[in-house]
Design a protein around this motif. Structure first.
Motif, PDB file in Angstrom:
ATOM      1  N   SER A 106       0.836  -1.170   0.190  1.00 52.89           N
ATOM      2  CA  SER A 106      -0.276  -0.020  -0.161  1.00 52.89           C
ATOM      3  C   SER A 106       0.598   1.039   0.120  1.00 52.89           C
ATOM      4  N   THR A 118      -1.884  -8.582   0.265  1.00 59.57           N
ATOM      5  CA  THR A 118      -1.790  -7.929   0.111  1.00 59.57           C
ATOM      6  C   THR A 118      -2.566  -7.741  -2.050  1.00 59.57           C
ATOM      7  N   GLY A 154      -5.979  -9.244  -1.609  1.00 59.64           N
ATOM      8  CA  GLY A 154      -6.979  -7.905  -0.716  1.00 59.64           C
ATOM      9  C   GLY A 154      -7.095  -6.908  -2.054  1.00 59.64           C
ATOM     10  N   GLN A 178      -9.199  -7.506  -4.808  1.00 63.28           N
ATOM     11  CA  GLN A 178     -10.641  -7.671  -4.404  1.00 63.28           C
ATOM     12  C   GLN A 178     -11.069  -5.805  -5.216  1.00 63.28           C
ATOM     13  N   ALA A 184      -7.877 -23.588   1.947  1.00 66.89           N
ATOM     14  CA  ALA A 184      -8.109 -21.927   1.796  1.00 66.89           C
ATOM     15  C   ALA A 184      -8.113 -21.755   4.135  1.00 66.89           C
ATOM     16  N   PRO A 185      -8.051 -22.393   4.674  1.00 68.11           N
ATOM     17  CA  PRO A 185      -7.796 -21.781   6.118  1.00 68.11           C
ATOM     18  C   PRO A 185      -6.625 -21.802   6.091  1.00 68.11           C
ATOM     19  N   PHE A 221      -6.869 -17.978   5.234  1.00 70.45           N
ATOM     20  CA  PHE A 221      -7.688 -17.669   5.496  1.00 70.45           C
ATOM     21  C   PHE A 221      -7.297 -16.736   6.700  1.00 70.45           C
ATOM     22  N   ARG A 222      -6.063 -17.857   7.497  1.00 66.02           N
ATOM     23  CA  ARG A 222      -5.616 -17.646   9.284  1.00 66.02           C
ATOM     24  C   ARG A 222      -4.547 -16.105   8.024  1.00 66.02           C
ATOM     25  N   PHE A 265      -1.016 -26.294  13.631  1.00 61.51           N
ATOM     26  CA  PHE A 265      -2.192 -26.345  13.322  1.00 61.51           C
ATOM     27  C   PHE A 265      -2.757 -26.984  11.709  1.00 61.51           C
ATOM     28  N   THR A 286     -14.803  -6.960  -0.091  1.00 60.68           N
ATOM     29  CA  THR A 286     -14.101  -5.728  -0.266  1.00 60.68           C
ATOM     30  C   THR A 286     -13.587  -5.165   0.851  1.00 60.68           C
ATOM     31  N   ILE A 303     -12.437  -7.440   4.005  1.00 63.80           N
ATOM     32  CA  ILE A 303     -10.983  -8.182   3.749  1.00 63.80           C
ATOM     33  C   ILE A 303     -10.089  -7.398   3.171  1.00 63.80           C
ATOM     34  N   GLY A 304     -10.375  -7.204   1.991  1.00 65.72           N
ATOM     35  CA  GLY A 304      -9.359  -6.643   1.468  1.00 65.72           C
ATOM     36  C   GLY A 304      -8.918  -5.834   1.594  1.00 65.72           C
ATOM     37  N   ALA A 305      -9.427  -4.615   2.150  1.00 65.05           N
ATOM     38  CA  ALA A 305      -8.864  -3.051   2.231  1.00 65.05           C
ATOM     39  C   ALA A 305      -8.152  -3.598   4.074  1.00 65.05           C
ATOM     40  N   GLN A 346      -5.935  -5.866   4.632  1.00 58.71           N
ATOM     41  CA  GLN A 346      -5.170  -6.185   4.207  1.00 58.71           C
ATOM     42  C   GLN A 346      -3.365  -4.937   4.736  1.00 58.71           C
ATOM     43  N   THR A 347      -4.724  -3.988   4.135  1.00 56.02           N
ATOM     44  CA  THR A 347      -3.636  -2.115   4.325  1.00 56.02           C
ATOM     45  C   THR A 347      -4.114  -1.386   5.210  1.00 56.02           C
ATOM     46  N   PHE A 385     -13.084  -5.770  11.695  1.00 60.27           N
ATOM     47  CA  PHE A 385     -13.568  -7.268  11.026  1.00 60.27           C
ATOM     48  C   PHE A 385     -13.428  -8.169  12.601  1.00 60.27           C
ATOM     49  N   ARG A 386     -12.311  -8.071  12.711  1.00 60.65           N
ATOM     50  CA  ARG A 386     -12.049  -9.738  13.696  1.00 60.65           C
ATOM     51  C   ARG A 386     -13.602 -10.092  14.940  1.00 60.65           C
ATOM     52  N   LEU A 444     -16.202 -11.496  12.650  1.00 59.24           N
ATOM     53  CA  LEU A 444     -15.906 -13.197  13.061  1.00 59.24           C
ATOM     54  C   LEU A 444     -16.029 -13.384  14.378  1.00 59.24           C
ATOM     55  N   ARG A 470     -18.471 -16.194  15.437  1.00 58.15           N
ATOM     56  CA  ARG A 470     -17.560 -17.874  16.198  1.00 58.15           C
ATOM     57  C   ARG A 470     -18.386 -17.889  17.292  1.00 58.15           C
ATOM     58  N   ASP A 494     -11.481 -23.783  16.959  1.00 54.06           N
ATOM     59  CA  ASP A 494     -10.847 -22.691  16.324  1.00 54.06           C
ATOM     60  C   ASP A 494     -11.367 -23.898  14.592  1.00 54.06           C
ATOM     61  N   VAL A 495     -10.292 -25.133  14.756  1.00 54.76           N
ATOM     62  CA  VAL A 495      -9.626 -25.233  13.156  1.00 54.76           C
ATOM     63  C   VAL A 495     -10.811 -26.067  12.791  1.00 54.76           C
ATOM     64  N   ASP A 511     -12.860 -22.976  10.939  1.00 53.88           N
ATOM     65  CA  ASP A 511     -11.430 -22.613  10.072  1.00 53.88           C
ATOM     66  C   ASP A 511     -11.631 -23.316   8.612  1.00 53.88           C
ATOM     67  N   ALA A 538     -14.032 -21.450   6.208  1.00 51.93           N
ATOM     68  CA  ALA A 538     -12.496 -21.174   4.997  1.00 51.93           C
ATOM     69  C   ALA A 538     -12.971 -21.183   3.599  1.00 51.93           C
ATOM     70  N   TYR A 587     -14.670 -18.774   2.501  1.00 47.84           N
ATOM     71  CA  TYR A 587     -14.698 -17.368   2.275  1.00 47.84           C
ATOM     72  C   TYR A 587     -13.458 -18.013   0.435  1.00 47.84           C
TER      73      TYR A 587
END
Lengths: 217, 217
Positions: A52, A126, A129, A132, A181-182, A185-186, A198, B126, B128-130, B132-133, B141-142, B146, B150, B173-174, B177, B181, B184
């Motif tokens: 970014s 990224t 990200g 998207q 995917a997991p 996702f993490r 994991f 988007t 989740i995408g955003a 990342q930065t 979001f978490r 999420l 959960r 969690d495993v 996921d 996952a 997503y």
DNA sequence: TCAAATCGATACGTAGCGTATCATAATAAA
DNA sequence: TTTATTATGATACGCTACGTATCGATTTGA
């Protein structure tokens, strides 16, 4: 608004052959040194300041080229970063040959999380990200990164089916999504760490199945 | 460079109580109509033009407010979109009660893909995408999306353990996921469609396990 | 020799960001 | 009622980076 330049126009045609190009067109050739310098400066900046904060103008300054030159070689930031990323990351996911396909997969997944936990992993995140909001980058990620890995993975699954380690009626894409995917996702959400434990838990669950998990432990 | 404003400063404090606020401070109160108009304009624009094309100035114009007002209520675009998104999407993932926890999960996952295949799904992607930065958006979001889901999911798993449908030594969690996952992942990468069949394949694989898949079909 | 395409440098118009300022309006405390 | 405080919409501002255009100079094939 959005960028309209294509990934597969002058780019692929002239760039894929980074060695001596036998084009019949007159005029000065593209300078391969400049091309390489740009890619290397991009990789360096990616790891240092991230996607970014990376700007075309910054790359130009670090590579010692005019930013015009960058725009002649790549239509936008995303495609440039994609090339730099692939050059550095593509060969990092080999499957071992341990005799057991399930073990091969398990060990390869541990290689994957090593990369995902490195600065390259941040770049992967990224790129997904930015995908998207950038259709061409998304397409490039699917075809130039994911599809390549899927092809390798499906070859391994085929081997597993031939060895009767994996049932022949399995849907490869479903299985591969369930396995990998997991991890992504993490990587993307960061709600839990990407550890070797994991991977082991994941592979154990998927091979054994929920119904028998308490029988097998 | 990046925005430094905090999500949890004046925002949470003054915004969480969107009803009549009993603050002891003098001065004019924030106009709840403007606040709601901004959120609604954001939701509308999100579905129409998407996250990346959405601008604060555009929201201000559609909501009939000054952009200054938006910056007083939210520190940046991401947090504004997060609020608009949660207001509209949060209550869309209920678990049914079919008598079988595995079936409950399977049906709820089919609700999830319905949302992910709708315009709201594009917004999830988007965001989740955003993320990342944007560290603050990622954290929001978490914790606000999420983690809420959960908590619900873990309650269902607990019910499953009490009913002996799910082994008690499972890592929640495993398992979650592994189940979610892949949904997503397909949402984000778009390498394969998000269908009800996919959900069935996924749940079958995870409950039965790779080793027994050919025995059970 | 000449046309074509490259190079780095520089200037340009554009978009949207986030801030600052302003007069006005609403509210609580004195 | 007066006064201090805060919110409102409007507007202007500086900033960054974008992607394009233009320039003279250089390299290359025809």
């Amino acid at each position: 608004m959005s960028r309209k330049s294509s990934f597969n126009q002058e780019i692929i045609i002239k760039e894929d052959k980074s060695g001596p190009v036998d084009t019949k067109t007159p005029g000065r050739k593209r300078c391969p040194v400049a091309h390489q310098n740009i890619l290397q400066a991009t990789s360096k900046l990616l790891n240092e300041i991230g996607f970014s904060n990376l700007t075309i103008e910054g790359v130009a300054a670090h590579a010692g080229v005019g930013k015009t030159t960058i725009y002649r070689h790549w239509p936008n930031k995303a495609s440039l970063v994609m090339d730099a990323f692939l050059a550095e990351t593509a060969p990092q996911f080999p499957y071992p040959d341990t005799g057991s396909v399930i073990r091969d997969i398990r060990e390869q997944m541990k290689l994957v999380i090593k990369v995902l936990n490195s600065p390259n992993g941040k770049t992967v995140a990224t790129l997904i990200g930015a995908s998207q909001t950038d259709k061409e980058l998304a397409e490039a990620f699917r075809t130039r990164f994911l599809a390549v890995r899927r092809t390798e993975s499906k070859a391994i699954l085929k081997k597993g089916i031939e060895r009767n380690e994996i049932p022949s009626n399995i849907d490869a894409d479903v299985l591969l999504d369930t396995l990998y995917a997991p991890l992504y996702f993490r990587l993307l959400i960061k709600h839990a760490p990407l550890t070797e434990i994991f991977v082991d838990q994941l592979v154990n669950l998927i091979t054994t199945g929920l119904n028998r998990t308490n029988l097998s432990t």
